[in-house]
Design an enzyme around this catalytic site. Sequence first.
Site, mmCIF file in Angstrom:
data_model
loop_
_atom_site.group_PDB
_atom_site.id
_atom_site.type_symbol
_atom_site.label_atom_id
_atom_site.label_comp_id
_atom_site.label_asym_id
_atom_site.label_seq_id
_atom_site.Cartn_x
_atom_site.Cartn_y
_atom_site.Cartn_z
ATOM 1 N N TYR A 1 75.834 26.777 115.733
ATOM 2 C CA TYR A 1 76.562 25.523 115.980
ATOM 3 C C TYR A 1 76.595 25.264 117.476
ATOM 4 O O TYR A 1 76.864 26.161 118.267
ATOM 5 C CB TYR A 1 77.992 25.657 115.437
ATOM 6 C CG TYR A 1 78.871 24.441 115.660
ATOM 7 C CD1 TYR A 1 78.599 23.229 115.028
ATOM 8 C CD2 TYR A 1 79.984 24.517 116.495
ATOM 9 C CE1 TYR A 1 79.420 22.123 115.222
ATOM 10 C CE2 TYR A 1 80.817 23.410 116.685
ATOM 11 C CZ TYR A 1 80.529 22.218 116.046
ATOM 12 O OH TYR A 1 81.341 21.132 116.232
ATOM 13 N N ASP B 1 73.557 28.954 124.511
ATOM 14 C CA ASP B 1 74.860 28.364 124.257
ATOM 15 C C ASP B 1 75.890 29.490 124.248
ATOM 16 O O ASP B 1 76.076 30.171 123.246
ATOM 17 C CB ASP B 1 74.868 27.602 122.929
ATOM 18 C CG ASP B 1 76.202 26.910 122.690
ATOM 19 O OD1 ASP B 1 77.168 27.219 123.418
ATOM 20 O OD2 ASP B 1 76.268 26.066 121.780
ATOM 21 N N LYS C 1 85.384 26.936 125.887
ATOM 22 C CA LYS C 1 86.379 27.905 125.416
ATOM 23 C C LYS C 1 87.020 28.700 126.570
ATOM 24 O O LYS C 1 87.859 28.160 127.256
ATOM 25 C CB LYS C 1 85.773 28.779 124.316
ATOM 26 C CG LYS C 1 85.329 27.868 123.153
ATOM 27 C CD LYS C 1 84.993 28.511 121.838
ATOM 28 C CE LYS C 1 84.866 27.415 120.786
ATOM 29 N NZ LYS C 1 83.588 27.359 120.102
#
Length: 412
Positions: free
Chosen positions: A128, A223, A251
Amino acid sequence: MPGGVNSPVRSFRGVGGDPPFFASAKGAHLTDLDGNRYLDMVLAYGPLILGHLDERVVAALRTQLGRGEAMGGPTLAEVELAEEVARLMPAVEMLRLTSSGTEAAMSAVRLARGVTGRDLIVKFDGCYHGHGDSLLAAAGSGVATLAIPGSPGVPAGTVADTVVVAFNDLAGVREEMERRGERVAAVIVEPVAGNMGVVPPAPGFLEGLRELTTASGSILILDEVMTGFRVSRGGAQERYGLAPDLTCLGKIIGGGLPVGALGGRRALMEQLAPAGPIYQAGTLSGSPLAVAAGLTTLRALQEGDPYSRLERLGARLQAGLEAAGAAAGVPLRVNRVGSMLTFFFTGEEVVDFRSARTSDLSHFSQVHRRLLQGGVFWPPSQFEAGFLSVVHPEAELDRLVGLFSHALAELV
Ligand SMILES: *Cc1c(COP(=O)(O)O)cnc(C)c1O
């Protein structure tokens, strides 16, 4: 609100039942509106590696609140954050802040296409990268296929330039690169997959991606929105000794406030506006409050040896869960990298999205419910990672294992 939530996984559709409504949090614990207390294994899906309301982060936010919430111009703390990231990740020579991981990944794809003049993106099934159109693609049938839209509203034309390969399938990537490598702008990968549950990279997989992208003149985008500053101080690129062309962050870099970032080689990053022609922007990008929380978090992670503690806690939890599975005779696979962990109810080794989906989802839901009733908030989906913070107490992890054990004994 659609589904009662502002981000889908929070709705508990994956496990049934209704989510608790949370009122407050401190350290490793959450409290809901009814006053129930939970050990938090979600940690806002990764950012809160120091736990909730770390005193240093709170102090930095208080200080910034005395100065202003947004300036509409550059601030010193943005430079300090960029310098800190560059120090921790040598492959990041320049950095652009965004407000989310989604924006970082979208911008990385645009940058890669812009600098290479190519359109194709290779991504991995089950990885994702936020909800941007071109990356919201599912694998069609076959080993490596042109993608089909992962959601209504994503035009087939948009994902027609996205190629989906199974995670850890280096041979599949090699085949694609041999077939049309000169048309591939970028290969984007979660170095440790976390969004199909935790799936570690097979030995040689990431190194192979580095070699194949270099050979074809494609950009390697790591990522690290989830893994950055989590699986080691310098992220997965440090842990696995990798030098990506571009890195996506999010994050932890925001310390619990909304931040994302895109970084990488100077020659590439200088192509972003206004230094270069490739457009990227954000009204609140580099928000002083978010940057204060992020910078303080990154600095706090330099003190002492938090990663050894996280590793120890993770190993303890993994061993406890595995022993419980063995004692109950329930097929169980625990995948873990540092402080990210997922348990799968399958006898198969989980190495990609296909094998992740062999997990017994009914078992997962039952165990999830028992953990919640016992005061443990585990991510409400099989295909998410559980997280540890540096303030998670050993005794609480042992309590989690006890609940897990009981849940396995009661499985129907
Ligand atoms: C969470 C996540 C994103 C998306 O970040 P948002 O801040 O939710 O937009 C992208 N990539 C990975 C690997 C993630 O874990």
